[in-house]
Enzyme design. Structure first.
Site, PDB file in Angstrom:
ATOM      1  CB  VAL A  16      -9.266 113.211-136.502  1.00  0.00           C
ATOM      2  CG1 VAL A  16     -10.191 112.874-135.332  1.00  0.00           C
ATOM      3  CG2 VAL A  16      -7.879 113.551-135.997  1.00  0.00           C
ATOM      4  CB  ALA A  17     -13.180 112.667-140.235  1.00  0.00           C
ATOM      5  CB  ILE A  26      -8.674 107.263-137.391  1.00  0.00           C
ATOM      6  CG1 ILE A  26      -7.532 107.386-138.394  1.00  0.00           C
ATOM      7  CG2 ILE A  26      -8.348 106.214-136.327  1.00  0.00           C
ATOM      8  CD1 ILE A  26      -6.277 107.979-137.812  1.00  0.00           C
ATOM      9  CD  GLU A  41     -10.567 109.391-134.030  1.00  0.00           C
ATOM     10  OE1 GLU A  41      -9.863 110.017-134.832  1.00  0.00           O
ATOM     11  OE2 GLU A  41     -11.796 109.199-134.196  1.00  0.00           O
ATOM     12  CG  ASP A  44      -5.509  65.302-121.115  1.00  0.00           C
ATOM     13  OD1 ASP A  44      -5.086  64.328-121.734  1.00  0.00           O
ATOM     14  OD2 ASP A  44      -5.336  65.474-119.895  1.00  0.00           O
ATOM     15  CG  ASP A  60      -3.317  67.446-117.065  1.00  0.00           C
ATOM     16  OD1 ASP A  60      -2.594  66.986-117.973  1.00  0.00           O
ATOM     17  OD2 ASP A  60      -4.045  66.733-116.352  1.00  0.00           O
ATOM     18  CG  ASP A  73      -0.865  68.046-122.171  1.00  0.00           C
ATOM     19  OD1 ASP A  73      -0.935  67.264-123.130  1.00  0.00           O
ATOM     20  OD2 ASP A  73      -1.275  67.773-121.033  1.00  0.00           O
ATOM     21  CG  ASN A 108     -15.030 109.956-134.488  1.00  0.00           C
ATOM     22  OD1 ASN A 108     -16.118 110.051-135.058  1.00  0.00           O
ATOM     23  ND2 ASN A 108     -13.882 110.104-135.123  1.00  0.00           N
ATOM     24  CG  ASP A 138     -20.219 108.077-133.746  1.00  0.00           C
ATOM     25  OD1 ASP A 138     -21.413 108.424-133.703  1.00  0.00           O
ATOM     26  OD2 ASP A 138     -19.455 108.340-134.679  1.00  0.00           O
TER      27      ASP A 138
END
Length: 674
Positions: free
Chosen positions: A230-231, A233, A235, A277, A563, A567, A657, A661
């Site tokens: 977990v640290a 990643i 999150e 265009d 348009d 296209d 996290n 953070d």
């Protein structure tokens, strides 16, 4: 949509961590991680659903029927019931229900802009023969499904239906094109893979260290490993990226750009080639008179003498010999663009349009046809207390001037000379070379039936679909920002280059290339030389995809605007497709990632700049979060390898996290980079 949100490797890593937590009895930790995952999924899905609702509001569904001859009778049936060989009757205002080979035409004009991109209605003539190699816009003896009959009448036999039509071929191309991941998605996937591999390796090393060196119980070791994972990643990363992109979508909606897919926002920031265009995006999609020829010289509107009788006659003739109308309710001109241009000129210049027309009553006419290239009306004109019958004729100069034996100039009416004819024809050629559409006018008095002989030549009117205000400055801003601008259009090469030169998109005709020239080139040769071109004219749907992919082969991030149905394949092939909200077809809107509410090139530039700002903010947020997580990893690893207990639990790491953070990193999304 929900499944696509789960496609992120970061979210998948969190899902794996939550499963392990629950299996080891840490229910609270597992639930908290799941809540984090669901929050990201809900935010991303809600934003895309909101964008889809905005798109839905732009849609209008039109039912299509066809008038056919069956069992000797004229009947109207659903277009879906047509079969090859049906005999179809076309009239003004009807949508062409299938691809037809014309067998009879009477002044037939068809608007094919949705299919070919050409802004002016195409004159059809069943006597001209074409084949499959002839560009769509030049097949005068055929009409195509989903195009609109603007004028005249025609009859034709159904040649192709369904997937075999030109529209059907485009649909097939759409299914063959696969969308690429955005630059941000690729970068985040790379970060996720690196973090995932590093996390797994460190967890295994740490697990082995705890079990074999410090003899820590297995369950406790598992919990320490999960906390470490977990640290590793970040999150809050997925949440921050989603919220920053969502804020960008909301900001762009205020600037007339609806983004359908959340990751398309950051793709805009990476764009370095805009393929635009011409008609309706760079130009106004509205023909405007920009030059006159009278009394032997070509003059700009600002140079006209205010009391010129010749000009008064010229304008009166163009307004009388005209099938367009002015709507008091909407304040707009209705009809063929080349005819509405004269009404618009009279209104904009405050030349008394209603006063002129109130004294003119039409009672006979000879309609325009592609053989004569002229139109004549016989009008009863009240002028200066007198009433006269006057025949006005307008059309191509080579058709009109040969039927004139006199000319009107500042001194009155006199015999026309070869020198007069030479100067008028030369002026018309010069204006045509400048991509102006030129019409000549002549008249004769005293007729009881309209005639086209022994006429008095008056002059010429020249018009063009002019650039939108501010587009030239916007193109220059793009160049200064390192963004190349290319024009891709169904119009002719000379017309396209003239507009491109005026907008600083191209400086020399050598930077222009037509679809026919692309087809004749070796595909590899075209791919290598594509950066030398800035104008791509008279191109087919296949050519447009080829152009986009050629730019991409040079590492360019390409935006494509359009348009029409033609296209759609290139919109899907581009890194980001941009469709027109006002004039765009439903097929184009479905294929694009972004829709312009105001159909304006300036909006594209604003969206790209907003995307660049968001991309920079996302990079700052990612760096901030990764630095914070690196500190957690060092703290956890140092303690564990030293034989100490885990300094932080899973919940504590998630708290840091997701709150301490993530909150500061979100503040970075409001930073405005000059």
């Amino acid at each position: 949509m929900i499944a696509e949100q789960f496609a992120s490797p970061l979210l998948l890593l969190l899902v794996a961590a939550s499963v392990i937590s629950i299996m080891t009895g840490e229910i609270v930790d597992g639930i908290i991680i799941i809540v984090v995952v669901l929050a990201n999924v809900i935010i991303g899905t809600a934003q895309e659903l909101s964008a889809e609702k905005s798109v839905e509001a732009l849609r209008q569904i039109n039912a299509s029927t066809a008038v056919v001859i069956r069992d000797g009778k004229e009947v109207e049936i659903p277009a879906a019931d047509l079969v090859v060989g049906d005999y179809v009757i076309l009239e003004a205002g009807r949508v062409v229900p299938a691809d037809l080979a014309l067998v009879q035409t009477s002044s037939l004009k068809v608007n094919e802009s949705a299919l070919t991109g050409e802004s002016v209605a195409v004159e059809k003539d069943c006597s001209e023969k074409s084949d499959e190699k002839t560009p769509l816009g030049d097949r005068r003896d055929k009409v195509f499904m989903s195009t609109l009959v603007e004028y005249g009448r025609g009859e034709g036999v159904v040649e192709k239906i369904g997937d075999n039509t030109e529209i059907g071929k485009i649909s097939g191309m759409l299914h063959q094109i696969e969308k690429q991941e955005t630059p941000l998605q690729k970068n985040l996937d790379s970060i996720s893979k690196v973090l995932g591999i590093a996390g797994v390796i460190l967890c295994v090393v740490m697990f082995a260290c705890q079990i074999f060196i410090y003899r820590t119980p297995v369950i406790e070791t598992l919990m320490i490993s999960i906390a470490f994972a977990v640290a590793v990643i970040p999150e809050g990363l997925a949440t921050v990226v989603t919220l920053v992109l969502t804020a960008g979508i909301q900001e762009m909606s205020k600037r007339n750009a609806i983004v359908k897919q959340i990751h398309a926002v950051e793709t805009l920031g990476a764009v370095n080639v805009i393929c635009s265009d011409k008609t309706g995006t760079l130009t106004q999609n509205r023909m405007t008179v920009v030059k006159w020829y009278l009394s032997g010289e070509a003059v700009e509107p600002e140079e006209l003498p205010p009391d010129s009788k010749v000009f008064a006659t010229l304008l009166e003739g163009f307004l009388a010999c005209n099938d367009a109308k002015y709507s008091e309710e909407t304040g707009e001109e209705i009809g063929d663009p080349t005819e509405t241009a004269f009404i618009k000129y009279a209104k904009d210049k405050k030349l008394g349009y209603h006063d002129i027309m109130s004294g003119i009553t039409r009672f006979d006419e000879i309609p325009f046809d592609s053989v004569r290239k002229m139109m004549t009306t016989l009008d009863r004109v009240e002028r200066d207390g007198e009433t006269k019958n006057i025949s006005y004729t307008k059309g191509a100069i080579d058709s009109v001037i040969v039927r004139c034996d006199r000319i009107l100039d500042g001194d009155g009416i006199r015999e026309i000379t070869n020198e007069d004819i030479f100067h008028a024809t030369q002026s018309a050629d010069i204006m045509s070379s400048e991509a102006l559409r030129v019409l000549a006018l002549a008249y004769r008095e005293g007729d009881t039936v309209p005639q086209e002989k022994d006429m008095i030549f008056v002059g010429l009117g020249a018009m063009i679909d002019p650039p939108k205000e501010g587009v030239k400055e916007t193109v220059d801003e793009c160049h200064h920002a390192g963004i190349d601008v290319a024009m891709i259009t169904g119009d002719h090469k000379i017309t396209a280059f003239a507009i491109a030169k005026e907008l600083d998109i191209a400086t020399d005709i050598s930077q222009s290339i037509s679809g026919a020239e692309i087809d004749e080139m070796d595909p590899e040769e075209f791919r290598k030389n594509v950066l030398d071109y800035r104008v791509f004219a008279r191109v087919s749907p296949e050519n447009k995809v080829q152009i986009v992919q050629a730019f991409q082969s040079h590492g360019k991030i390409c935006s494509m605007t359009g348009d029409g149905v033609n296209d759609a394949p290139s919109l899907k092939a581009a890194d980001i497709g941009v469709a027109m909200g006002i004039g765009g077809t439903e097929v184009a809107k479905d294929a694009a990632e972004m829709i312009l509410v105001d159909d304006n090139f300036i909006t594209i530039k604003n969206a790209v700049m907003e995307g660049r700002n968001l991309f920079n903010n996302i990079k700052k947020s990612v760096v901030y979060l990764l630095r914070s997580n690196f500190g957690e990893v060092v703290l956890m690893a140092s303690a564990i390898f030293a034989g100490l207990s885990s300094p932080l639990s899973t919940i504590q790491i998630l708290w840091v996290n997701l709150l301490t953070d993530t909150a500061p990193s979100l503040a970075l999304m409001w930073v405005r980079t000059p």
